[in-house]
Write an enzyme that holds these catalytic residues in place. Structure first.
Site: not given
Length: 533
Positions: A168, A448
């Site tokens: 990603r 996160d």
């Protein structure tokens, strides 16, 4: 201008603060390729970001998203995406995490079907993190990656069988300040994508796989078109057949959920799935409607995948994916093992089981976990209810999601405890991110950037609208400042005075106050935070 001329002009350069230049990663050939990506695609990227601002202005005026009229034929016709490679047919459990060396080895060895190596929300984008991450992935692809932990007297190396690697890159909104083109910051998306594809495409294909990517934070099908053009250009440049690269798109913005078919269509030669990026999706719901007082979102803990607007979005993703013959991947289980507390650990694991059971029974083809210890647990649930490699044959034609379902404001309450928790999580995460650690275990959950975004955006929304809490108090700036001061002091005691003084906690407090008390909403916390790392 040919490649040699482009490179000889030295248009691509390092910023003054870049002390280490990683010659194995930033080779002359790789730098030339990055220059070409920038020349061909950065201007379009910036134009797409401008379109986001125009759309936000409409939302601020009270306009709500709809399914686009001009693409109705795409939604209603019976086309399908291209064939999915054999090594991506079974994705029942995917593990995600940052690109540090130990994580890469442990994730690939975890028993998960795939590993999403993340340059975005779980990686703090320090120069060293990013470049060492590229080296780690290159070593993993070459199967030479090892790590010795002298303190534990332990050596890490890859098993014979490993997870399929998916990378990603950073989202379109993030720049790379260390690499300049004509003294202009380059695109984090293009740097992360370009370096991985350039260095690894040949070996990946020799290994029987290919460059696979997770594309984050798309807000419009034209952004998917941009990525498709990047894929086509790169494949041609590297001498690979069109369609070799494969992508899974994260559906993590409210606008993207109104354009699922269109996004798949734009990437139909490359796309193999959509993923329900649940945390960013909640953040997007708050962010896009932040100035609409009828869209106040309650305490973060009260918004789950059973909340009507989240349930509708998940089922719509499944239906549209299966109609187009691609995977629908479920969301993240943020729980992590709780050591020395069996009862609390069992409660956490029960939540994971219930979440994964709901996903697989709804028709999802796979799911996400953040910790290797959760791989067997999630796998056991999917093994029980999904006997084949996927469930694409289950078309969910019974699902009928309309705009009102996607825009249903979640019911619930806002509490003083919810405010305090958002402040606490924001500070602990920001201090971690500013210190170079993008994934942080906080209160037995793996946080996160996406989960931190929910916390700080709620604080901004609640304060702007001066919400009334369940105890009858009104959230004013004065009240917020008092609660923040108290929470900052609690954090100092929690982490210890020495750690507080030596860490990034004071800077995190300043950054949070800037994010929450700013009259104008700041789109991503990573943008003002980036200058400090």
């Amino acid at each position: 201008m040919n490649l040699e001329e482009l490179y000889s002009t030295n248009l691509l350069s390092f910023s003054e603060e870049t002390t280490e230049q990683y010659p194995e990663i930033l080779t002359d050939e790789a730098m030339t390729f990055l220059s070409l990506l920038h020349e061909n695609f950065n201007e379009k990227r910036l134009a797409l970001l401008d379109e986001r601002k125009k759309q936000q202005a409409l939302f601020d005026e009270g306009v709500l998203p709809t399914f686009p009229v001009k693409t109705k034929s795409i939604r209603e016709s019976n086309w399908q995406a291209s064939k999915t490679p054999a090594d991506l047919l079974d994705r029942r459990v995917e593990i995600t995490g940052p690109v540090d060396r130990k994580m890469v080895i442990n994730a690939l060895n975890s028993g998960a079907k795939t590993f999403m190596a993340d340059f975005e929300d779980s990686t703090s984008p320090t120069w060293n993190n990013l470049m060492e991450g590229q080296q780690n992935l290159k070593d993993a692809v070459n199967k030479t990656i090892t790590l010795e932990d002298t303190l534990k007297n332990k050596k890490y190396a890859l098993n014979e069988e490993t997870a399929v690697l998916i990378v990603r890159p950073r989202g379109l909104h993030l720049n790379e300040k260390h690499l300049l083109m004509n003294n202009q910051e380059t695109s984090g998306s293009l740097v992360d994508f370009g370096l991985y594809a350039f260095h690894n495409h040949t070996q990946l294909i020799k290994n029987g796989t290919a460059p696979y990517f997770y594309i984050p934070k798309l807000e419009h099908y034209l952004e998917a078109r941009w990525w498709n053009e990047v894929f086509e250009f790169t494949q041609e440049y590297l001498g690979e057949q069109n369609g070799t690269f494969k992508a899974t798109v994260l559906i993590e913005t409210i606008t993207a959920s109104f354009q699922l078919d269109e996004i798949i269509f734009e990437l139909k030669d490359h796309i193999v799935g959509l993923n329900c990026g649940r945390w960013d999706y909640i953040f997007s719901f708050i962010k896009k409607f932040r100035n609409n007082p009828t869209f106040i979102v309650p305490n973060r803990d009260q918004v789950t995948m059973t909340t009507p607007f989240m349930n509708a979005y998940s089922k719509l993703v499944i239906q549209r994916c299966h109609k187009r013959n691609i995977h629908a991947i479920g969301g993240m289980a943020a729980q992590i093992p709780i050591k020395n507390n069996e009862e609390a650990n069992n409660i956490a694991f029960d939540k994971v089981v219930n979440d994964k059971r709901r996903e697989v029974q709804n028709g999802h083809d796979g799911t996400w976990v953040a910790h290797p210890d959760l791989v067997p647990l999630a796998k056991s649930v999917f093994d029980k209810y999904m006997t084949g490699k996927n469930q694409i044959h289950i078309k969910r034609e019974d699902v009928n999601v309309v705009a009102e379902d996607l825009l249903a404001v979640p019911k619930g309450t806002i509490s003083e405890e919810g405010i305090r928790k958002n402040i606490n999580v924001s500070i602990l995460y920001l201090a971690s991110w500013l210190s170079g650690q993008g994934a942080a275990a906080i209160h037995h959950l793996m946080e996160d950037a996406a989960t931190a975004e929910i916390s700080r955006s709620q604080l901004w929304q609640w304060l702007k609208n001066k919400v009334t809490l369940e105890n009858g108090k009104v959230l004013t700036e004065e009240f917020y400042n008092r609660l923040a001061t108290e929470e900052f002091e609690k954090i100092k005691n929690y982490v210890g005075v020495k750690n507080y003084e030596n860490g990034k906690y004071k800077l995190a407090e300043q950054l949070l106050n800037n994010l929450v008390l700013n009259q104008n909403f700041i789109d991503f916390l990573t943008i003002p935070g980036y200058k400090y790392i």
